[in-house]
Write an enzyme that holds these catalytic residues in place. Structure first.
Site: not given
Length: 629
Positions: A25-29
């Site tokens: 994951h990243c910051a949003t997804r």
């Protein structure tokens, strides 16, 4: 629904745990690599609670949850036993899953995308000069010379730009690359264009038998020299002791590669480039506009496949050879039809969520970025996409029959009009855009979309979400909250951002900034709620309760923190104007990524109105967003 149940439903919609190769994951997804994308139930996935959207991009299936929420969902997914990986490793895995053709063409794109801005500028300069000539204005000799500097320099040093960019892409020394590239067009060598004109300038005879000329305007030879040179430099660096690296590596690289480039690679691949150019022109000049029909019909299909960057090479070759680019008009027709189909869906549907999605996506298409229209609307309902291909093919045929050719590349439709002002083709260009729009709109409106195509389950989910939103108790923010700009630069409309997560407003309303500075400031008094490990993303909650996401660049999570430096930690109390962190904007660009920075309000459902206060260039501590209770 709790996060554990959401994670279970996500896994089910993705085809079950056996279909999931790895997840990160990243910051949003949530970013997922799957074995078989065909068995993903996207309609079911987007009806799951807290899912704000999903799409397939760069070999990954990306599910948007938003800041904070994605971390919790990821933890639940991991607890269910799914294999995990780092973002860096997933990027490598994405490349591994691509076939050799896709990887090669993606490399072409990575090399030529950083060069496009100067080609665009050169094309606009040509347009201005052509317009002045068309108006019968005679330029003084010195001004005329200056105009030639503006219009010719980029193509004279084009091999230098290509070798430099190739060295950057393959992780070699950019300074060595630019010097090697400029050696190929050194003023000490006979100018290739002057030799080709058959005048008094002749090729230089090395050793009495090897004809050598400069490589002015050559693209493919410079690319091959850059690829081999970058790998050769890295090989030499591994073999040389660190204490001698500064002396031996650049010396050896420049010596060996200049010899190979001028005497072997340059002549051989210049011949190959000539044949490619001849073939390209043959296709473009097919009778009855068949070349435009073919290219206009398949261009957006190629965009879906992700290998459309090959057109950058062909367009640059055409511009270097003739200062004219017929591809631009044909591609404009295809993209206009795509955007028109999206407008037709937005006009015809009665679903408010789909309308909100369609019109910003169409605007993005008309500004030259069709991915939001393709993946967010047209491919979702299939018929609009394929009908837009038909309209694009007909528009491409018209472009060929009109003989349209831009003076640059990289911009289309609305901004692309600038490439046709100076060559006297602006009216024909406007006609092309109009016809392509009408064809794409009418075909889709009449035959491509009915409201029942929009899943009833999705409609139900939207209604539930809206009811939930209506029941949220509004927060008190003393009626008005003014946010300051976190980064100096040029204000951009959020829908123009080349990332559907932001341009569709899936994360919430906001604004984007093309940065002119490298420092990130707190836009308000508040508490830091998110600091990504890679330093590319910050979250804040203001003292009045507004939740803000500051996302530096697009897909910059793949840089794994290189070039980013956070100055704060989660939980820190900050005041407006305090430094949150810094970043290297040029490093982002050199990695082939977009440095556009997004400022998003992630809890806008709790407030009444959102207004962007700024436009144009904005500096530190200037007002950028107003939020009312």
């Amino acid at each position: 629904m709790n996060n554990h149940e959401i994670a279970k439903q996500v896994i089910s919609a993705l085809g079950g745990p056996n279909n999931i190769e790895c997840v990160t994951h990243c910051a949003t997804r949530l970013r997922v690599m799957v074995h078989n994308a065909d068995i993903i139930d996207q309609a079911k996935l987007e009806c799951i609670d807290k899912v704000q959207g999903s799409f397939f991009n760069s070999g990954q299936y990306q599910i948007i949850f938003g800041t904070g929420t994605v971390n919790k969902i990821y933890d639940e997914v991991v607890s269910l036993g799914l294999p995990t990986t780092s973002e860096k490793d997933m990027k490598a895995l994405t490349q591994k899953h691509a076939n050799p053709i896709q990887r090669g063409i993606r490399t072409f794109g990575d090399v030529f995308v950083p060069i496009i801005p100067v080609i665009v500028a050169t094309g606009l300069f040509m347009g201005v000069r052509g317009l002045l000539n068309a108006l019968g204005l005679s330029l003084p000799a010195d001004i005329n010379t200056y105009s030639q500097i503006l219009t010719d320099t980029a193509f004279v040093i084009l091999p230098g730009l290509v070798v430099w960019s190739t060295f950057c892409v393959f992780g070699a020394s950019p300074s060595v690359g630019i010097v090697l590239g400029m050696m190929l067009v050194s003023g000490s060598l006979p100018n290739a264009w002057a030799v080709a004109s058959g005048g008094e300038v002749h090729a230089m005879q090395f050793f009495g038998c090897i004809p050598v000329v400069g490589l002015q305007g050559s693209v493919l030879p410079a690319f091959i020299i850059g690829v081999i040179g970058a790998h050769f430099e890295k090989f030499i660096r591994k073999m040389v002791p660190d204490v001698l690296d500064l002396l031996i590596t650049p010396f050896t690289t420049l010596l060996v590669m200049s010899i190979l480039g001028l005497f072997i690679i340059g002549p051989v691949f210049h011949l190959v480039e000539t044949y490619i150019l001849v073939f390209t022109k043959t296709v473009l000049n097919l009778p009855l506009g068949l070349g435009g029909l073919l290219i206009g019909g398949v261009h957006q299909l190629i965009v879906v496949s992700g290998v459309h960057h090959i057109f950058n090479l062909l367009e640059v070759q055409l511009l270097a050879a003739d200062h004219a680019n017929p591809f631009n008009a044909i591609i404009t027709a295809a993209m206009t039809a795509q955007g028109a189909a999206t407008v037709a869906v937005g006009v015809k549907t009665h679903n408010s969520k789909l309308k909100t999605l369609a019109f910003p996506a169409a605007l993005s298409a008309f500004l030259g970025i069709t991915e939001p229209a393709i993946f967010g609307v047209n491919l979702r309902f299939r018929k609009p996409f394929f009908l837009s291909l038909i309209a694009g093919a007909l528009g491409g045929c018209l472009a060929s029959n009109l003989g349209l050719a831009g003076t640059g590349n990289g911009i289309t439709i609305i901004p692309g009009a600038m490439l046709y002002i100076g060559n006297g083709q602006l009216l024909q260009y406007i006609l092309l855009v109009f016809v392509s729009f009408v064809l794409g709109f009418i075909l889709t409106y009449l035959f491509g979309y009915e409201d029942e195509d929009y899943s009833t389950s999705t409609d139900s989910h939207v209604s539930d979400d809206n009811n939930t939103c209506n029941n949220i108790q509004k927060q008190t923010i003393d009626n008005i909250q003014i946010l300051k700009t976190p980064i100096s630069g040029k204000v951009i409309n959020l829908e123009d951002v080349a990332d559907p997560c932001f341009s569709k407003g899936l994360m919430g309303p906001g604004v984007a900034i093309a940065p002119s500075d490298s420092t990130v400031y707190a836009p308000s008094d508040g508490v830091v709620t998110v600091v990504s490990d890679t330093g590319h993303c910050y979250g804040m909650k203001t003292d009045q309760g507004v939740e803000i996401l500051i996302h530096i660049g697009i897909d910059t999570v793949s840089m794994n923190g290189e070039g980013f430096n956070s100055r704060v930690s989660q939980g820190d109390k900050v005041c407006a104007g305090d430094i949150l962190g810094t970043f290297d904007s040029q490093k982002i660009v050199s990695c082939g990524l977009d440095n556009t920075t997004m400022v998003i309000i992630t809890n806008m459902d709790s407030y009444h109105s959102f207004t962007v206060l700024a436009n144009g260039t904005i500096g530190k501590n200037e007002n950028i967003i107003e939020i009312k209770q």
